[in-house]
Design an enzyme around this catalytic site. Structure first.
Site, short mmCIF file in Angstrom:
data_model
loop_
_atom_site.label_atom_id
_atom_site.label_comp_id
_atom_site.label_asym_id
_atom_site.label_seq_id
_atom_site.Cartn_x
_atom_site.Cartn_y
_atom_site.Cartn_z
N SER A 129 11.86 58.05 -60.91
CA SER A 129 10.43 57.80 -60.71
C SER A 129 10.15 57.69 -59.21
O SER A 129 10.44 58.59 -58.44
CB SER A 129 10.02 56.54 -61.48
N ARG A 137 -0.13 45.62 -65.92
CA ARG A 137 1.15 45.92 -66.55
C ARG A 137 0.95 46.65 -67.88
O ARG A 137 1.71 47.58 -68.21
CB ARG A 137 1.93 44.63 -66.79
N ASP A 197 8.43 62.95 -71.08
CA ASP A 197 7.84 62.22 -69.95
C ASP A 197 6.53 62.90 -69.58
O ASP A 197 6.51 63.93 -68.92
CB ASP A 197 8.80 62.22 -68.77
N HIS A 225 8.72 58.39 -70.02
CA HIS A 225 9.13 58.19 -68.63
C HIS A 225 10.29 57.20 -68.50
O HIS A 225 11.16 57.34 -67.64
CB HIS A 225 7.92 57.71 -67.81
#
Length: 379
Positions: A155, A225, A319, A352
């Site tokens: 990432s 979040r 992803d 992801h």
């Protein structure tokens, strides 16, 4: 821990202090600063077996092993890094570093600003991926490492590995760019903006100077979040894990009734306990700003031309935040530059977050690639 392989064992964080100021891409200069890091394995005599692991948004320097006083606190990539693991610490000396602007020990918004003797708060400058890499290069100098055998990350960590290859082409032999992209799409920037807005509009944010008030914008952090977490998991994985399962039946209320609601709130509450709001704002901005091709008129091939190292680029089929198509943009630019580039598109259902998990094919690709890299280096 993963499989039958050994753990990196008891580890401890270390701290490096740098007296020389660091010029930042935003035009500001960061005075003397500190970086927290951990190491695993042994640096060989010619210092040629070092691997730098760059972390993603909410991770840290604690890559592998456990702390003596926290035996349950495994490093965030403990399944990847350790003796006999894909990143084999019997063979490599692995460095995990906490980036500038973070909230896990390196100089960041909650650190004391020497000019005011108070926490930096919102006065802490905007940090970019390039700034992180420049700070990491200072750490490499501190450790006496002229050239890394490999630099790797998933990432945002993969973006740092790519940046290293461009910015310090003579200091990296192999770059492992995992679950990353050459820049963020408009949709990704939009997700980050919504998350930041949740923090900025929290009444307890106080313009970023909430430390002095003795409060924390936990509501904003929780929402941020939850937004982020939704993007890390594939639709199929979310459906398989939660579907439309109810906790205790329909109650016609706004309390969590579906299992997915409960899960998101639980993850959000945990995150808000330990993470810093000012750090979240800056790290997501660093993500938004990362775009090597900006300086070359959008031409990624020209942007990657300075790179000299070999590359392993890995993507995951589900992803959707950093899709395989974006990874293939990197591969094409490398091939156009006639660079040595390997590409693996891993079939995995996790979205992801797959770069953090144990997909056997994924780990096998990393293991084989790094074993061959060590053989090429005579290690």
């Amino acid at each position: 821990m993963s499989g039958d392989y050994r753990s990196a064992g008891i580890v401890r964080p270390q701290r490096a202090s740098f007296a020389e100021a660091l010029p930042l891409r935003c035009g500001a200069t960061l005075p003397a600063f500190e970086l927290v890091y951990e190491t695993y394995g042994t640096l060989n005599a010619d210092r040629s077996n070092a691997i730098l692991v760059c972390h993603a948004l909410n991770a840290s320097h604690h890559v592998a092993g456990v702390y003596a006083d926290q035996p349950d606190n495994e490093g965030w990539w403990d399944n990847m890094v350790g003796p006999g693991k894909p990143v084999d610490t019997d063979r490599f000396f692995v460095v995990g570093v906490n980036n500038l602007g973070s909230c896990f020990g390196s100089t960041g918004p909650s650190s004391i600003n020497p000019a005011t003797s108070r926490p930096w708060g919102s006065d802490f400058p905007i940090i970019t991926v390039e700034d992180w890499v420049d700070g990491q290069a200072r750490l490499a100098d501190h450790l006496g490492i002229d050239c890394f055998a490999a630099i790797m990350g998933g990432s945002l960590g993969g973006m740092q590995a790519l940046c290293w290859a461009i910015r310090y082409p003579d200091r990296v032999r192999d770059a492992l760019v995992i679950a990353a992209a050459p820049n963020l799409s408009a949709q990704n920037i939009a997700f980050n903006e919504v998350a930041r807005s949740a923090i900025l509009t929290d009444p307890e944010f106080h313009g970023g100077h909430f430390y002095a008030k003795g409060v924390k914008p936990v509501r904003g952090l929780r929402v941020a979040r939850m937004i982020g977490h939704i993007t890390y998991i594939s639709d199929a994985q979310m459906e398989e894990k939660f579907g439309r399962q109810l906790r205790e039946g329909i109650k016609y209320s706004f309390e969590p009734e579906f299992q997915i609601e409960s899960y998101l709130r639980y993850q959000a509450e945990k995150f808000a306990e330990y993470y810093d709001a000012n750090t979240y704002l800056r790290i997501t901005k660093a993500l938004d700003y990362f775009d090597p091709a900006l300086a070359t008129g959008g031409d990624l091939t020209r942007a990657l031309a300075p790179a000299k190292c070999r590359f392993l680029v890995i993507s995951f089929t589900t992803d959707w935040r950093f899709s395989p198509a974006r990874a293939r943009e990197i591969v094409k630019a490398l091939v156009d530059n006639q660079r040595d580039a390997s590409y693996a598109e891993i079939v995995a259902p996790h979205g992801h977050d797959a770069f953090l998990l144990d997909a056997p094919q994924y780990h096998a690709v990393v293991r084989i690639y790094l074993a061959r890299a060590a053989e090429r280096a005579g290690g």
